[in-house]
Design an enzyme around this catalytic site. Sequence first.
Site, mmCIF file in Angstrom:
data_model
loop_
_atom_site.group_PDB
_atom_site.id
_atom_site.type_symbol
_atom_site.label_atom_id
_atom_site.label_comp_id
_atom_site.label_asym_id
_atom_site.label_seq_id
_atom_site.Cartn_x
_atom_site.Cartn_y
_atom_site.Cartn_z
ATOM 1 N N GLU A 84 14.612 50.730 27.200
ATOM 2 C CA GLU A 84 15.719 50.186 26.106
ATOM 3 C C GLU A 84 15.665 48.903 25.973
ATOM 4 O OE1 GLU A 84 19.854 51.189 27.042
ATOM 5 O OE2 GLU A 84 19.055 53.381 27.560
ATOM 6 N N ASP A 105 13.106 50.424 46.065
ATOM 7 C CA ASP A 105 12.414 50.305 47.470
ATOM 8 C C ASP A 105 12.653 51.680 47.563
ATOM 9 O OD1 ASP A 105 12.737 48.987 50.131
ATOM 10 O OD2 ASP A 105 14.216 50.290 50.354
HETATM 11 C C1 NOJ Z 1 10.981 48.945 52.350
HETATM 12 C C2 NOJ Z 1 11.205 47.757 52.529
HETATM 13 O O1 NOJ Z 1 10.082 46.798 51.976
HETATM 14 C C3 NOJ Z 1 11.736 47.532 54.227
HETATM 15 O O2 NOJ Z 1 11.389 46.081 54.456
HETATM 16 C C4 NOJ Z 1 12.733 48.182 54.380
HETATM 17 O O3 NOJ Z 1 12.731 48.071 55.935
HETATM 18 C C5 NOJ Z 1 12.901 49.677 54.156
HETATM 19 N N1 NOJ Z 1 12.124 49.947 52.762
HETATM 20 C C6 NOJ Z 1 14.310 50.305 54.189
HETATM 21 O O4 NOJ Z 1 14.853 49.651 52.789
#
Ligand code: NOJ
Length: 510
Positions: A247, A202
């Site tokens: 790994e 993310d």
């Molecule tokens: C990307 C995620 O897909 C989104 O939903 C989120 O609000 C932000 N990153 C922050 O983690």
Amino acid sequence: MTGPWWREAVTYEIYLRSYVDGTGDGLGDLPGVRSRLDHPRGLGVDAVWLTPFYPSPDHDCGYDVLDHRAVDARFGTLVDVDGLIVEAHAVGLRVVVDLVLNHVSAGHPWFRAARAAGPGSAERLRFHVRSGRGPAGERPPTNWPSIFGGPAWSPFGDGEWYLHLFDAQQPDLRHDHPEVAADAEATLRFWLDRGVGGVRFDAAGSLVKEDGYPDLPDGWRPGEAAPYSDRDGVHAIYRRWARVLAEYPGDRLGVAETWGGPEVIAPYLRPDELGQAFAMDPLFWPLEAATWRAGVDALLAATLRHGRLPTWVHGSHDVRRAATRWGADGSRAVLLLMLALPGSVYLYAGDELGLPEVDLPDDAIRDPVFRRSGGVDRGRDGARVPVPWTDGSPPHGFAAPGVAPWLPQPTGWGGYAVDRQAVDPTSTLALTRAALRLRTGRWRGRPAQLCWLDGPDEVLAFQRGSDGPVCLANLGDAPVDWRRYGERVLLASVSLADGWLPPCATAWLC
Ligand code: NOJ
């Protein structure tokens, strides 16, 4: 098929809280996913990506994590995750989990300790903390905006401020702190040890901020280069994590949640980094042939430079529903286009039903974007309304009768239901299933080189290599004679009554 499983995989994004409520609280959960694995299996995807299920106070729908190596009781247990992985494997699906390593919840023990320990403390070194500007430190340290609106810094109330690129409840971590780095690696190994097929990173480009925290220049606009996005330093982190992935047996996937253009994405795909990096730009391309032709060429060239392929994103929980962004016909046309292109594809649950964006009442909206933008931006919840499984009455099989879903389903939602579309050969569900089935034999594994075929300006027509099927997308205003491009229609995004492909439609021909 050559190469790792993910090279041309189709991954189905399950927005967990909106998929199936298995426990009766109105929130989708892991038991719910376990009970409906037949759906992605029947679609013919290769993997499912599950959005976060970790303990969270839910200030950003689970992307504010309290403990990355645990399961929130509202979503199930670790036993459910293990069971889901086994059951998914049994039906040929991999499970991809979402790792939110850029930030934690403000309720995380590390941040609570940082707040309590005061200015200059060692506890604050795990976060991006600076003194405020102005005589009493009353102004934010830089002019950086939060991606959710408002400033990216919030005060501790003692002269120091902390950085949060998203909500104030999501303080950013410093990945150059040894404990932060060690903890992130422990999290990665924890899920790999449990047998996940891959991890989504993310906010992948945000993990490193430029030294000295320089201000953004005057006139800077969102989407332009920024001192907190895609810095060179992030790549050292992905190289490290790629070694961890390597790994493990079975070609584990690392996919970066990137938001840049081809040249920003490409470095994440270097041979010693990740297998996939999202191409988000196409989400916002208008349905114009010139835009797509140039954009596809640029993405292909940039990724092939590293021996990788683009990762096409058709929709997600962060953008408006495809059927609203491109229109219902447009969404189907783009689906066939993306599935024919070289690379992997991410399909967002509900888009295979053609669900439209929902205009929710103010008091139903949970997305922090709504609040932080002062209500100007209605946020992303309109794309997160729980999936209708059965026509009948609300909650349409998402939850037990009488249970209110966490976001209200609008009138008419049952018209999009899975059970209804399953028996309708013209439905978007039927199209998606047919497309995924055909893609395996016809497109997957074909050469990555696109051969654009001549034709009217507003038409996209290509083959992969110099033979094989033709993908023909009509993005103009007039019908196109598809017989110029092939003898037989394998599949089309609309019903074709005669030899003409109408506007806003794609056909696969041979
Ligand atoms: C990307 C995620 O897909 C989104 O939903 C989120 O609000 C932000 N990153 C922050 O983690």
